[in-house]
Design an enzyme around this catalytic site. Structure first.
Site, PDB file in Angstrom:
ATOM      1  N   LYS A 186       7.798  -3.678  -1.897  1.00  0.00           N
ATOM      2  CA  LYS A 186       9.068  -3.418  -2.592  1.00  0.00           C
ATOM      3  C   LYS A 186      10.310  -4.147  -2.078  1.00  0.00           C
ATOM      4  CE  LYS A 186       7.806  -0.539  -5.731  1.00  0.00           C
ATOM      5  NZ  LYS A 186       7.148  -1.448  -6.631  1.00  0.00           N
ATOM      6  N   TYR A 246      -6.301  -2.955  -1.433  1.00  0.00           N
ATOM      7  CA  TYR A 246      -5.705  -2.174  -0.346  1.00  0.00           C
ATOM      8  C   TYR A 246      -6.831  -1.308   0.227  1.00  0.00           C
ATOM      9  CZ  TYR A 246      -0.810  -2.973  -1.871  1.00  0.00           C
ATOM     10  OH  TYR A 246       0.418  -3.518  -2.192  1.00  0.00           O
ATOM     11  N   TYR A 289       4.505   1.390  -8.500  1.00  0.00           N
ATOM     12  CA  TYR A 289       4.074   0.084  -8.001  1.00  0.00           C
ATOM     13  C   TYR A 289       4.561  -1.060  -8.912  1.00  0.00           C
ATOM     14  CZ  TYR A 289       1.217  -3.246  -5.473  1.00  0.00           C
ATOM     15  OH  TYR A 289       0.815  -4.306  -4.714  1.00  0.00           O
ATOM     16  N   PRO A 322       6.171  -2.547   4.263  1.00  0.00           N
ATOM     17  CA  PRO A 322       5.732  -3.408   3.153  1.00  0.00           C
ATOM     18  C   PRO A 322       4.595  -2.861   2.297  1.00  0.00           C
ATOM     19  CG  PRO A 322       4.892  -4.239   5.233  1.00  0.00           C
ATOM     20  CD  PRO A 322       5.789  -3.087   5.565  1.00  0.00           C
ATOM     21  N   HIS A 328      -1.032  -9.739 -12.691  1.00  0.00           N
ATOM     22  CA  HIS A 328      -2.039  -8.733 -12.329  1.00  0.00           C
ATOM     23  C   HIS A 328      -1.864  -7.464 -13.145  1.00  0.00           C
ATOM     24  CE1 HIS A 328      -3.825 -10.186  -8.343  1.00  0.00           C
ATOM     25  NE2 HIS A 328      -3.449 -11.194  -9.074  1.00  0.00           N
TER      26      HIS A 328
HETATM   27  P1  FAD Z   1      16.468 -12.038   3.508  1.00  0.00           P
HETATM   28  O1  FAD Z   1      15.337 -12.588   2.707  1.00  0.00           O
HETATM   29  O2  FAD Z   1      16.239 -11.624   4.889  1.00  0.00           O
HETATM   30  O3  FAD Z   1      17.650 -13.072   3.402  1.00  0.00           O
HETATM   31  C1  FAD Z   1      18.778 -13.019   4.241  1.00  0.00           C
HETATM   32  C2  FAD Z   1      19.290 -14.410   4.475  1.00  0.00           C
HETATM   33  O4  FAD Z   1      20.479 -14.341   5.252  1.00  0.00           O
HETATM   34  C3  FAD Z   1      18.314 -15.263   5.264  1.00  0.00           C
HETATM   35  O5  FAD Z   1      18.114 -16.490   4.615  1.00  0.00           O
HETATM   36  C4  FAD Z   1      18.972 -15.421   6.632  1.00  0.00           C
HETATM   37  O6  FAD Z   1      18.645 -16.653   7.241  1.00  0.00           O
HETATM   38  C5  FAD Z   1      20.441 -15.331   6.262  1.00  0.00           C
HETATM   39  N1  FAD Z   1      21.313 -14.909   7.371  1.00  0.00           N
HETATM   40  C6  FAD Z   1      21.046 -14.014   8.352  1.00  0.00           C
HETATM   41  N2  FAD Z   1      22.107 -13.889   9.167  1.00  0.00           N
HETATM   42  C7  FAD Z   1      23.068 -14.698   8.685  1.00  0.00           C
HETATM   43  C8  FAD Z   1      24.390 -14.987   9.088  1.00  0.00           C
HETATM   44  N3  FAD Z   1      24.936 -14.421  10.155  1.00  0.00           N
HETATM   45  N4  FAD Z   1      25.099 -15.872   8.368  1.00  0.00           N
HETATM   46  C9  FAD Z   1      24.578 -16.460   7.262  1.00  0.00           C
HETATM   47  N5  FAD Z   1      23.313 -16.225   6.837  1.00  0.00           N
HETATM   48  C10 FAD Z   1      22.576 -15.343   7.532  1.00  0.00           C
HETATM   49  N6  FAD Z   1       8.370  -7.428   1.691  1.00  0.00           N
HETATM   50  C11 FAD Z   1       7.311  -7.156   0.946  1.00  0.00           C
HETATM   51  O7  FAD Z   1       7.495  -6.544  -0.122  1.00  0.00           O
HETATM   52  N7  FAD Z   1       6.053  -7.558   1.336  1.00  0.00           N
HETATM   53  C12 FAD Z   1       5.840  -8.276   2.489  1.00  0.00           C
HETATM   54  O8  FAD Z   1       4.727  -8.637   2.812  1.00  0.00           O
HETATM   55  C13 FAD Z   1       6.932  -8.564   3.283  1.00  0.00           C
HETATM   56  N8  FAD Z   1       6.768  -9.251   4.432  1.00  0.00           N
HETATM   57  C14 FAD Z   1       7.856  -9.497   5.213  1.00  0.00           C
HETATM   58  C15 FAD Z   1       7.702 -10.179   6.417  1.00  0.00           C
HETATM   59  C16 FAD Z   1       8.795 -10.401   7.248  1.00  0.00           C
HETATM   60  C17 FAD Z   1       8.597 -11.123   8.579  1.00  0.00           C
HETATM   61  C18 FAD Z   1      10.080  -9.941   6.857  1.00  0.00           C
HETATM   62  C19 FAD Z   1      11.270 -10.162   7.767  1.00  0.00           C
HETATM   63  C20 FAD Z   1      10.224  -9.300   5.646  1.00  0.00           C
HETATM   64  C21 FAD Z   1       9.134  -9.059   4.810  1.00  0.00           C
HETATM   65  N9  FAD Z   1       9.253  -8.383   3.599  1.00  0.00           N
HETATM   66  C22 FAD Z   1       8.196  -8.120   2.849  1.00  0.00           C
HETATM   67  C23 FAD Z   1      10.521  -7.939   3.093  1.00  0.00           C
HETATM   68  C24 FAD Z   1      11.114  -8.912   2.098  1.00  0.00           C
HETATM   69  O9  FAD Z   1      10.752 -10.216   2.414  1.00  0.00           O
HETATM   70  C25 FAD Z   1      12.600  -8.671   2.155  1.00  0.00           C
HETATM   71  O10 FAD Z   1      12.833  -7.353   1.686  1.00  0.00           O
HETATM   72  C26 FAD Z   1      13.426  -9.669   1.361  1.00  0.00           C
HETATM   73  O11 FAD Z   1      13.392 -10.919   1.990  1.00  0.00           O
HETATM   74  C27 FAD Z   1      14.874  -9.172   1.237  1.00  0.00           C
HETATM   75  O12 FAD Z   1      15.692 -10.179   0.748  1.00  0.00           O
HETATM   76  P2  FAD Z   1      17.184 -10.344   1.234  1.00  0.00           P
HETATM   77  O13 FAD Z   1      17.736 -11.468   0.431  1.00  0.00           O
HETATM   78  O14 FAD Z   1      17.844  -9.031   1.231  1.00  0.00           O
HETATM   79  O15 FAD Z   1      17.092 -10.725   2.766  1.00  0.00           O
HETATM   80  C1  DHB Z   2       1.815  -8.662  -0.496  1.00  0.00           C
HETATM   81  C2  DHB Z   2       2.716  -8.054   0.344  1.00  0.00           C
HETATM   82  C3  DHB Z   2       2.788  -6.692   0.355  1.00  0.00           C
HETATM   83  O1  DHB Z   2       3.686  -6.083   1.161  1.00  0.00           O
HETATM   84  C4  DHB Z   2       1.986  -5.914  -0.451  1.00  0.00           C
HETATM   85  O2  DHB Z   2       2.073  -4.567  -0.383  1.00  0.00           O
HETATM   86  C5  DHB Z   2       1.080  -6.530  -1.294  1.00  0.00           C
HETATM   87  C6  DHB Z   2       0.998  -7.923  -1.315  1.00  0.00           C
HETATM   88  C7  DHB Z   2       1.745 -10.144  -0.507  1.00  0.00           C
HETATM   89  O3  DHB Z   2       2.368 -10.758   0.375  1.00  0.00           O
HETATM   90  O4  DHB Z   2       1.080 -10.703  -1.364  1.00  0.00           O
END
Ligand code: FAD
Ligand code: DHB
Length: 395
Positions: free
Chosen positions: A301, A206, A389, A297, A77
């Site tokens: 980021k 948005y 962004y 979100p 994009h």
């Molecule tokens: P996570 O992806 O949370 O990974 C952590 C991992 O650790 C998971 O697989 C979990 O199962 C594992 N874990 C947890 N506890 C334990 C334990 N005790 N022992 C072993 N393993 C464990 N960001 C955006 O930018 N846009 C979005 O639309 C967006 N939507 C989201 C929707 C939801 C419901 C959530 C929860 C987050 C969303 N985010 C979004 C944020 C983004 O997905 C996260 O910032 C990203 O996943 C961070 O990655 P991470 O690896 O730090 O954590």
């Molecule tokens: C998406 C998620 C976001 O949080 C955002 O700001 C834009 C797009 C997505 O899931 O595609």
């Protein structure tokens, strides 16, 4: 009886984007790691979350040779659309940032690719582990005790990377008094859907609307991803697919725009929350990604920030193994937190700009609208939004 012991260099807790990227970065430097994940492989591969990858995240996946499917299936994009009062304005991201772009590719697709490549390269990921406990963090030989299929096990290592997300066990393993927490709860949430319908737009939309925020994102030529702002107390059960599509139609309305609808494949509600702990380390435990910080979100980021952390961490560990340097390890938090706070500010201001709360003070509402209009009219303002962004350069 003592549990069976395994040794590695870095124990990684969590197979999300942070943990998986870290294991690949370490492997590139010849450093061994074991990932412990509490969920099953199938579960982490189908967990629907973010989808916007910054240029820097894609560049890093390229460097690691992990982007072949991303380039085949991801959507590049060059702009995004902001909507106010049913008028759309385009922010020309690529033009305004000297050629940078973003790629839409679902988080679970990134996770699938990273798991497959790690296992194919002989890496070790243990899924469905239980009762993970971190010990001896303040020594040079920290340990992780856990259970796998009912059997107690122990992993000995030189470093532990807490990549286990916001609800994990790593952050709580740090003794009381060490961390300072900064946080803000928002009165709203996003209800997100994944739908089997061709996107009705070529670029992300948005929308700030009197009924609340809406976002039209994409996943593929056949799959759309959409979100609406709802109150944080709303229950998913009260939102039928028809109700969601009607609300999306109202909030995304603009001249000449028609929203196509289709079967809803998945829906969920995510609360908005800003959260940071300082420092992001204690002894030989280093927190990365959502374990250390959460952003609302709106700026897309969370995933990108998780990748930025582990890039810093992998380099610090590599320098320790290669040359005995401790400085990069000591400065891990400081190096990450500069970016973390920049992204916190951007995410909070994007949220304030685009969401409207029932009962908002009319003055505040007018000010937010004036700001959004100014971003759409002033190239300097638009450039600032675009720079943030598409993602700030590393370091
Ligand atoms: P996570 O992806 O949370 O990974 C952590 C991992 O650790 C998971 O697989 C979990 O199962 C594992 N874990 C947890 N506890 C334990 C334990 N005790 N022992 C072993 N393993 C464990 N960001 C955006 O930018 N846009 C979005 O639309 C967006 N939507 C989201 C929707 C939801 C419901 C959530 C929860 C987050 C969303 N985010 C979004 C944020 C983004 O997905 C996260 O910032 C990203 O996943 C961070 O990655 P991470 O690896 O730090 O954590
Ligand atoms: C998406 C998620 C976001 O949080 C955002 O700001 C834009 C797009 C997505 O899931 O595609």
């Amino acid at each position: 009886m003592e549990p069976p012991v395994t040794e590695t260099q870095v124990a990684i807790i969590g197979a999300g984007p942070a943990g998986l990227m870290l294991s690949h970065l370490l492997q590139r430097e010849g450093i061994a790691s074991v990932i412990l994940e509490s969920r099953s492989r199938a579960y982490v591969q189908q967990r629907v979350r973010a989808g916007v990858l910054e240029q820097g995240t894609v560049d890093l996946l390229d460097e690691l040779g992990l982007s072949e499917r991303l380039h085949r299936e991801g959507l590049v994009h060059h702009g995004l659309l902001l909507t106010l009062d049913e008028r759309r304005y385009r922010i020309a991201l690529t033009e305004l940032t000297g050629g940078r772009a973003l790629t839409i590719y679902g988080q679970q697709e990134v996770v699938k690719d990273l798991i497959a490549a790690r296992l194919a390269g002989g890496g070790e990921i243990q899924f469905e582990v239980e009762d993970v406990q971190l010990e001896a963090l303040e020594t040079e030989h920290p340990r992780v005790r856990y259970r796998q299929q009912g059997t107690a096990r122990e992993l000995r290592c030189a470093f532990i990377a807490g990549c286990d997300g916001f609800h994990g066990v790593s952050r709580p393993a740090i003794p009381p008094g060490v961390l300072t927490t900064y946080e803000r709860h928002y009165p709203f949430a996003w209800l997100g859907i994944l739908a089997a319908v061709a996107p009705s737009t070529e670029e992300l939309i948005y929308a700030r609307h009197a009924r609340g925020f809406a976002l039209h994102s994409l996943r593929s030529p056949e799959i759309s991803r959409l979100y609406i702002q709802v109150d944080r107390t709303e229950e998913l059960g009260d939102w039928s697919d028809d109700r969601i599509w009607n609300e999306l139609r109202l909030r995304l309305a603009a001249d000449g725009f028609t929203l196509r609808d289709g079967p809803v494949l998945e829906k969920s509600i995510a609360l908005h929350h800003s959260f940071v702990v300082e420092p992001m380390q204690h002894g030989r435990l280093f927190l990365a990604g959502d374990a250390a910080h959460i952003v609302p979100p709106t700026g897309a980021k969370g995933l990108n920030l998780a990748v930025a952390d582990v890039r810093v961490l992998a380099r610090a560990i590599e320098r320790w193994y290669r040359a005995g340097h401790t400085e990069d390890l000591e400065r891990y938090s400081e190096r990450c937190l500069g970016r973390v706070w920049r992204v916190q500010e951007f995410s909070a201001s994007m949220s304030a700009l685009l969401h409207r709360l029932p009962g908002t003070d009319p003055f505040e509402d007018r000010v937010a609208r004036a700001r959004l209009e100014w971003i759409c009219r002033s190239q300097a303002e638009a450039r600032s939004l675009a720079e943030n962004y598409v993602g700030l350069p590393w370091d």
